[in-house]
Design a protein around this motif. Structure first.
Motif, PDB file in Angstrom:
ATOM      1  N   GLU A 153      37.271  81.686  18.252  1.00  0.00           N
ATOM      2  CA  GLU A 153      38.251  82.126  19.351  1.00  0.00           C
ATOM      3  C   GLU A 153      37.837  82.326  20.274  1.00  0.00           C
ATOM      4  O   GLU A 153      38.790  82.816  20.583  1.00  0.00           O
ATOM      5  N   ARG A 154      36.787  83.617  20.235  1.00  0.00           N
ATOM      6  CA  ARG A 154      35.788  83.905  21.285  1.00  0.00           C
ATOM      7  C   ARG A 154      36.353  82.477  22.294  1.00  0.00           C
ATOM      8  O   ARG A 154      36.641  82.885  23.500  1.00  0.00           O
ATOM      9  N   ARG A 155      35.180  81.836  22.232  1.00  0.00           N
ATOM     10  CA  ARG A 155      35.132  80.514  23.116  1.00  0.00           C
ATOM     11  C   ARG A 155      36.753  80.047  23.513  1.00  0.00           C
ATOM     12  O   ARG A 155      36.829  79.689  24.643  1.00  0.00           O
ATOM     13  N   ILE A 156      37.163  79.799  22.441  1.00  0.00           N
ATOM     14  CA  ILE A 156      38.764  78.847  23.340  1.00  0.00           C
ATOM     15  C   ILE A 156      39.723  80.560  23.999  1.00  0.00           C
ATOM     16  O   ILE A 156      39.914  79.579  25.076  1.00  0.00           O
ATOM     17  N   HIS A 157      39.910  81.864  23.419  1.00  0.00           N
ATOM     18  CA  HIS A 157      39.962  82.457  24.294  1.00  0.00           C
ATOM     19  C   HIS A 157      39.117  82.018  25.960  1.00  0.00           C
ATOM     20  O   HIS A 157      40.169  81.931  26.813  1.00  0.00           O
ATOM     21  N   GLU A 158      37.981  82.113  26.135  1.00  0.00           N
ATOM     22  CA  GLU A 158      37.738  82.375  27.216  1.00  0.00           C
ATOM     23  C   GLU A 158      37.835  80.320  28.109  1.00  0.00           C
ATOM     24  O   GLU A 158      38.436  80.660  29.672  1.00  0.00           O
ATOM     25  N   GLU A 181      40.811  79.178  27.556  1.00  0.00           N
ATOM     26  CA  GLU A 181      41.805  79.301  28.026  1.00  0.00           C
ATOM     27  C   GLU A 181      42.451  79.843  29.231  1.00  0.00           C
ATOM     28  O   GLU A 181      43.165  79.391  30.539  1.00  0.00           O
ATOM     29  N   LYS A 182      41.239  81.657  29.474  1.00  0.00           N
ATOM     30  CA  LYS A 182      41.482  82.236  30.848  1.00  0.00           C
ATOM     31  C   LYS A 182      40.838  80.979  31.722  1.00  0.00           C
ATOM     32  O   LYS A 182      41.057  80.862  33.005  1.00  0.00           O
TER      33      LYS A 182
END
Length: 137
Positions: free
Chosen positions: A114-119, A121-122
């Motif tokens: 989830e952290r990697r997906i957020h990064e 996406e940014k």
């Protein structure tokens, strides 16, 4: 309160040592009582490959309990041997510990993803803006 190998039982049945039960067991887990020696090496891939089976006991008396679900101690003995006990050639396992460790390992992987997906996406949004700026120029 009844104590086995303890003179000051704090539960209805307080056993110091290993027991076998068909119900839930509360176990000491206070970090103040532990010398931490490391993290478990079990991976989410190993957890995903664990057998989840339906079965009937071969023993006639236990077979009366009907269809059961569980896993196989032989598999966990190779993956997380600390949860498997061999008493007289029969394997038993600490299902609760295996489940808890599996849940923790899996949750950590999910949080990392989830952290990697957020990064990503940014970063994707930043790159979209750059592409849009290049189109306008």
């Amino acid at each position: 309160n009844v104590g086995i190998k303890t003179s000051s039982p704090s539960y209805t049945l307080h056993v110091v040592g290993t027991i076998y039960a068909t119900g839930a067991i509360t176990a000491l887990s206070d970090v103040r009582k532990k010398d931490i020696t490391g993290e478990t090496g079990v991976t989410v891939e190993q957890i995903a490959h664990a057998p989840a089976v339906q079965f009937l006991w071969k023993d006639k008396e236990r077979r009366k309990d009907g269809q059961q679900v569980g896993t196989l101690a032989q598999y966990w003995q190779t993956v997380l041997p600390e949860v498997v006990m061999d008493k007289g050639g029969e394997l038993s396992m600490q299902y609760g510990v295996a489940a808890l460790v599996s849940a923790i390992v899996t949750a950590r992987r999910v949080v990392d993803h989830e952290r990697r997906i957020h990064e990503l996406e940014k970063e994707n949004e930043r790159l979209r803006k750059e592409v849009e700026q290049l189109r306008l120029n």
